[in-house]
Scaffold this active site. Structure first.
Site, PDB file in Angstrom:
ATOM      1  N   GLU A   1     -17.471  31.102  37.624  1.00  0.00           N
ATOM      2  CA  GLU A   1     -16.206  31.415  38.286  1.00  0.00           C
ATOM      3  C   GLU A   1     -15.054  31.536  37.300  1.00  0.00           C
ATOM      4  O   GLU A   1     -13.890  31.454  37.671  1.00  0.00           O
ATOM      5  CB  GLU A   1     -15.883  30.324  39.321  1.00  0.00           C
TER       6      GLU A   1
ATOM      7  N   ASP B   1      -9.796  30.045  36.355  1.00  0.00           N
ATOM      8  CA  ASP B   1     -10.925  29.351  36.982  1.00  0.00           C
ATOM      9  C   ASP B   1     -10.628  29.183  38.471  1.00  0.00           C
ATOM     10  O   ASP B   1      -9.536  28.766  38.847  1.00  0.00           O
ATOM     11  CB  ASP B   1     -11.135  27.988  36.322  1.00  0.00           C
ATOM     12  N   ILE B   2     -11.591  29.572  39.329  1.00  0.00           N
ATOM     13  CA  ILE B   2     -11.407  29.426  40.775  1.00  0.00           C
ATOM     14  C   ILE B   2     -11.529  27.947  41.124  1.00  0.00           C
ATOM     15  O   ILE B   2     -12.512  27.283  40.751  1.00  0.00           O
ATOM     16  CB  ILE B   2     -12.445  30.256  41.553  1.00  0.00           C
TER      17      ILE B   2
END
Length: 529
Positions: free
Chosen positions: A435, A392-393
């Site tokens: 994301e 996950d960004i």
């Protein structure tokens, strides 16, 4: 006869019969023999304890005999120097307390000097200089003892007697306490009867009810097996003990309960009945699902394709053996061949589009789900591990809000290319949504999965994409959660995704820009790496 329904029913019935035959074979050739072998071990252990108790009693009797025979007063008594020795040292109470049946003092040639004993049958205590008159009852014992010492070396000996009643006997030469060079003056024999009090003593020591029967002519009888299973609840165990005279044998028998065997058998039979019931239920469910899911839709699809068939004809499209079948599947194949080649190119294009994310070019969630199921199934069959990494960004919403959605899409694309380059042919990378990205690594281990997760984190950080509103770094970073499906603790797809997602949540909670790992151990225990 050519219907799939009939052929599938026949196959299921055959498989069910083979399964029942296999269960019967497992029960009669593996399980029950194993249970009987364990019961034999139990019998050997219990009978070993009984024989050990008998040996201990015989050793104790030998110790008492040696002590009496090496007493200076006994030595003087044999020399005639202690006339009051017998009167002052022997009594009925002593014999009862020590569980001794009789004691005999003899010269080296076996002639009696003095004997005493307590006869439990008449409840009388007798002392004599020979086995006559009131000591006549000792005569059968004395005769065997006399014959034994004629062949005995001048040292302690312990042995068993078969007649007139089973008994333990110890014989020892009479010597002074500090023997030196003095020769033995005679023999001392002590007899202990193997009667009801002795059986009670053995039962108290071992918890086993035993009995002893003399076998007077062992060569003339056929010995029964050492274990006889009398009933479902009891068995009779037998051990053979050498005794005198005439090489007789004592049959030591014990009746043992078959609690463990019956409990294990009942549990296995219960499991067998449940297995048969489940097998029957599964067969019925499969037959219902076959009709509902496969046969009926197949017939409808065949009718539909006939109605929609075009003029194009390409008979080589499907295998001849499939087209030549005379059942519903063959009919479907013959009708489908007219459409298959026409639709192939369009299907290939649609399949490619259906497997790829339109923005990043990575595999999409649909392909990921199918691939994960296949990877876990193959890993379970081949005893391999499967690693799953969820990425996950960090603070991507803040990135979008600050730089705008076009830049956000550009960031997603660059991160995707970087991860695809790092993973290469080790596994697959898919965009799960937003994301969030997922990496699946077949045939891996914890160390390799962790190392790849760290490489992904470092590679994204090395891109140095500016992120002014990140709380962990001035550039774009990722948080990583990973989980492993081990051969000894395999996971279902949803379970593996959940474990990795929990790890990702912990990584975020711990400050982001880091890796957290989760794996499932045997017996379904969940531990953190």
């Amino acid at each position: 006869m050519h219907s799939l329904r009939f052929r599938f029913l026949l196959s299921i019935v055959l498989v069910a019969c083979l399964a029942l035959l296999a269960l019967w074979g497992i029960a009669h050739f593996l399980v029950y023999p194993k249970l009987l072998a364990r019961e034999n071990d139990y019998v050997a252990l219990e009978m070993g304890r009984v024989e050990s108790a008998l040996k201990d009693d015989l050793d104790n009797l030998g110790g008492d005999t040696r002590d009496w025979a090496s007493w200076d007063d006994a030595y003087d008594f044999m020399q005639g120097k202690a006339p009051d020795f017998a009167e002052s040292n022997f009594s009925q109470e002593m014999f009862e307390d020590m569980d001794h049946l009789m004691m005999v003092f003899m010269r080296m040639d076996g002639t009696p000097v003095w004997m005493a004993g307590y006869n439990p049958d008449t409840d009388t205590y007798s002392t004599c200089t020979s086995a006559t008159n009131e000591c006549r009852w000792m005569s059968p014992f004395f005769n065997v003892i006399q014959a034994h010492v004629h062949q005995q070396a001048p040292e302690l000996d312990k042995w068993l007697l078969s007649v007139p009643t089973p008994a333990m006997i110890a014989t020892s030469p009479i010597v002074p306490t500090e023997r030196g060079s003095e020769p033995p003056l005679g023999w001392l024999a002590i007899v202990r009867s193997m009667d009801r009090p002795w059986f009670e003593s053995v039962r108290h020591q071992t918890g086993v009810n035993v009995s002893i029967e003399p076998i007077l002519h062992p060569d003339l009888i056929v010995k029964p097996p050492p274990i006889i299973r009398i009933s479902d609840d009891q068995l009779l165990a037998t051990r053979w003990l050498n005794a005198e005279p005439n090489d007789d044998i004592l049959s030591l028998q014990a009746t043992l309960a078959r609690r463990d065997f019956m409990a294990n058998t009942a549990s296995f039979n219960f499991a067998m009945l449940w297995t048969i019931g489940v097998l029957f239920t599964v067969v019925m469910v499969i037959l219902g699902l076959l009709e509902f899911i496969i046969l009926a839709p197949t017939r409808r699809l065949a009718r539909f394709t006939r109605e929609q068939r075009q003029e194009d004809h390409f008979s080589e499209t499907l295998p001849v053996n499939l087209i030549a079948r005379r059942d519903e599947l063959g009919s479907l194949a013959r009708e489908f061949q007219h459409l298959l080649m026409h639709q192939k190119q369009r299907t290939d294009t649609l399949e490619h589009l259906s497997q790829r994310d339109h923005l990043t070019g990575l595999l999409n969630r649909r392909y990921l789900d199918e691939y994960l199921v296949q990877a876990l199934t193959q890993a379970h069959q081949a005893r391999h591990s499967v690693g799953l990494i969820i990425i996950d960004i960090d603070y991507f919403k803040a990135y979008n809000d600050h730089y705008g959605h076009p830049e956000g899409d550009h960031c997603l694309t660059r991160v995707a290319r970087t991860m695809d380059r790092v993973v290469d042919d080790q596994g697959i990378v898919a965009r799960a949504g937003g994301e969030e990205f997922v990496v699946v690594l077949p045939e891996t281990n914890r160390k390799r999965t962790w190392r790849l997760a760290e490489q992904l984190r470092l590679a994204v950080a090395a891109m140095s994409l500016p992120h002014e509103h990140s709380r962990v770094a001035p550039h774009v970073t990722i948080s990583v959660g990973m989980a492993i499906s081990l051969p000894e603790a395999p996971c279902q797809p949803a379970e593996l995704m959940r474990l990795a997602d929990e790890s990702l949540y912990r990584a975020k909670k711990a400050g982001r820009n880091r890796i957290d790992a989760h794996h499932r151990e045997p017996h379904h225990q969940i531990d953190t790496l």
